[in-house]
Design a protein around this motif. Structure first.
Motif, PDB file in Angstrom:
ATOM      1  N   TYR A  51      28.956  -6.103  16.661  1.00  8.81           N
ATOM      2  CA  TYR A  51      28.767  -4.663  16.783  1.00  8.81           C
ATOM      3  C   TYR A  51      28.698  -4.264  18.256  1.00  8.81           C
ATOM      4  O   TYR A  51      29.353  -3.321  18.680  1.00  8.81           O
ATOM      5  N   ASP A  99      33.545   3.653   6.344  1.00  7.95           N
ATOM      6  CA  ASP A  99      33.316   2.455   5.551  1.00  7.95           C
ATOM      7  C   ASP A  99      34.613   1.690   5.318  1.00  7.95           C
ATOM      8  O   ASP A  99      34.637   0.715   4.601  1.00  7.95           O
TER       9      ASP A  99
ATOM     10  N   TYR B  33      34.293  -0.829  -3.516  1.00 11.04           N
ATOM     11  CA  TYR B  33      35.591  -0.696  -2.860  1.00 11.04           C
ATOM     12  C   TYR B  33      36.651  -1.440  -3.666  1.00 11.04           C
ATOM     13  O   TYR B  33      36.371  -2.443  -4.328  1.00 11.04           O
ATOM     14  N   SER B  95      28.836  -3.190  -1.188  1.00  8.61           N
ATOM     15  CA  SER B  95      27.885  -3.300  -0.089  1.00  8.61           C
ATOM     16  C   SER B  95      26.646  -2.506  -0.438  1.00  8.61           C
ATOM     17  O   SER B  95      26.684  -1.580  -1.255  1.00  8.61           O
ATOM     18  N   GLY B  97      24.716  -0.742   1.825  1.00  8.60           N
ATOM     19  CA  GLY B  97      24.688   0.515   2.543  1.00  8.60           C
ATOM     20  C   GLY B  97      26.059   0.919   3.016  1.00  8.60           C
ATOM     21  O   GLY B  97      27.045   0.199   2.869  1.00  8.60           O
ATOM     22  N   LEU B  98      26.062   2.071   3.642  1.00  5.95           N
ATOM     23  CA  LEU B  98      27.316   2.628   4.130  1.00  5.95           C
ATOM     24  C   LEU B  98      27.625   2.043   5.493  1.00  5.95           C
ATOM     25  O   LEU B  98      26.828   1.338   6.097  1.00  5.95           O
ATOM     26  N   GLY B  99      28.758   2.359   6.011  1.00  2.92           N
ATOM     27  CA  GLY B  99      29.179   1.911   7.321  1.00  2.92           C
ATOM     28  C   GLY B  99      28.467   2.630   8.434  1.00  2.92           C
ATOM     29  O   GLY B  99      27.318   3.004   8.331  1.00  2.92           O
ATOM     30  N   GLN B 103      26.769  -0.931   9.830  1.00  3.38           N
ATOM     31  CA  GLN B 103      27.692  -1.247   8.751  1.00  3.38           C
ATOM     32  C   GLN B 103      27.213  -2.465   7.988  1.00  3.38           C
ATOM     33  O   GLN B 103      27.068  -3.548   8.528  1.00  3.38           O
ATOM     34  N   ASP B 104      26.965  -2.247   6.732  1.00  3.42           N
ATOM     35  CA  ASP B 104      26.519  -3.339   5.901  1.00  3.42           C
ATOM     36  C   ASP B 104      27.689  -4.211   5.498  1.00  3.42           C
ATOM     37  O   ASP B 104      28.802  -3.732   5.322  1.00  3.42           O
ATOM     38  N   THR B 105      27.393  -5.469   5.340  1.00  6.77           N
ATOM     39  CA  THR B 105      28.427  -6.432   4.974  1.00  6.77           C
ATOM     40  C   THR B 105      28.999  -6.108   3.605  1.00  6.77           C
ATOM     41  O   THR B 105      28.268  -5.837   2.655  1.00  6.77           O
ATOM     42  N   GLN B 106      30.324  -6.132   3.531  1.00 11.67           N
ATOM     43  CA  GLN B 106      30.985  -6.003   2.246  1.00 11.67           C
ATOM     44  C   GLN B 106      31.174  -7.395   1.654  1.00 11.67           C
ATOM     45  O   GLN B 106      31.663  -8.300   2.327  1.00 11.67           O
ATOM     46  N   PHE B 108      33.035  -9.629  -1.198  1.00 11.70           N
ATOM     47  CA  PHE B 108      34.297  -9.534  -1.915  1.00 11.70           C
ATOM     48  C   PHE B 108      34.329 -10.446  -3.137  1.00 11.70           C
ATOM     49  O   PHE B 108      33.776 -11.541  -3.130  1.00 11.70           O
TER      50      PHE B 108
END
Lengths: 113, 117
Positions: A51, A99, B33, B95, B97-99, B103-106, B108
């Motif tokens: 980040y 997102d 997503y 995820s 939370g939102l970006g 940003q929270d990890t997505q 998959f």
């Protein structure tokens, strides 16, 4: 247009050798940067993310990546690969306040014995 | 770690028919997503979904596509009718939370391989 480029579709290295997988991005500002790994028949797993702050980030399983603003790059490295590291590695980026994640085309790593 | 499941792993369908791809996200996640990956190409964002609504969608998310998550069950991608160009691997992600800055990890799933004949 915003893009992520992984120039090497396939990389083969010998077990125990060092590794670098390349990733370059094209964005107007510094994005958030990620490396994911995908093992056969599994979902993507996050290796590491950047980040801000220290440009070298440590990830799982001995992986690290270095962010370079001047080169717009975020290369993945490992000092000594193991056969179990054979997988497909994806570089990905996202911009703040969105997102949406944009992925590179992936690099297939083959570690030979 | 947290796991996202996708059902089925493979689906073969005739052009023009309807198909529903199912995703079982991580249990406490709030954002969902879908991504599409055509063989040999990069994974591309289709849509994200929160609180019962589509938040963002890409130009790949055609009118024939729809998503929903009724009553906290599977998060689904429905294609009706299907077209040949819909053949791809579809990845679901979730995820907490939102970006943005945090940003929270997505996470998959393993993907559903869809072949439209």
């Amino acid at each position: 247009a915003q893009s992520v480029t992984q120039p090497d579709a396939r990389v083969t290295v010998s077990e125990g050798a060092s590794l670098q997988l390349r990733c370059k991005y094209s964005y107007s500002a510094t994005p958030y940067l990620f490396w994911y790994v995908q093992y056969p028949r599994q979902g993507l797993q996050l290796l590491l993310k950047y980040y801000s702050g220290d440009p070298v980030v440590q990830g799982v399983n001995g992986f690290e990546a270095e962010f370079s603003k001047s080169n717009s790059s975020f290369h993945l490295r490992k000092a000594s690969v193991h056969w179990s590291d054979s997988a497909v590695y994806f570089c990905a980026v996202s911009m703040p306040n969105t997102d949406k994640v944009v992925f590179g085309t992936g690099t297939r790593l083959q570690v030979s014995p | 770690g947290p796991k996202v499941l996708q059902i089925p792993s493979h689906q073969i369908i005739d052009m023009g028919q309807m198909v529903t791809l199912n995703c079982d996200p991580v249990s406490n996640h709030l954002y969902f997503y879908w991504y599409k990956q055509i063989l040999g190409q990069q994974m591309e964002f289709l849509v994200n979904f929160y609180n019962g609504k589509v938040m963002e969608k890409s130009k790949l998310f055609k009118d024939q596509f729809s998503v929903e998550r009724p009553d906290g069950s599977y998060f689904t991608l429905k294609i009706q009718p299907t077209a040949l160009e819909d053949s791809a691997v579809y990845f679901c992600a979730s995820s907490l939370g939102l970006g943005g800055r945090y940003q929270d990890t997505q996470y998959f799933g393993p993907g559903t391989r869809l072949l439209v004949l």
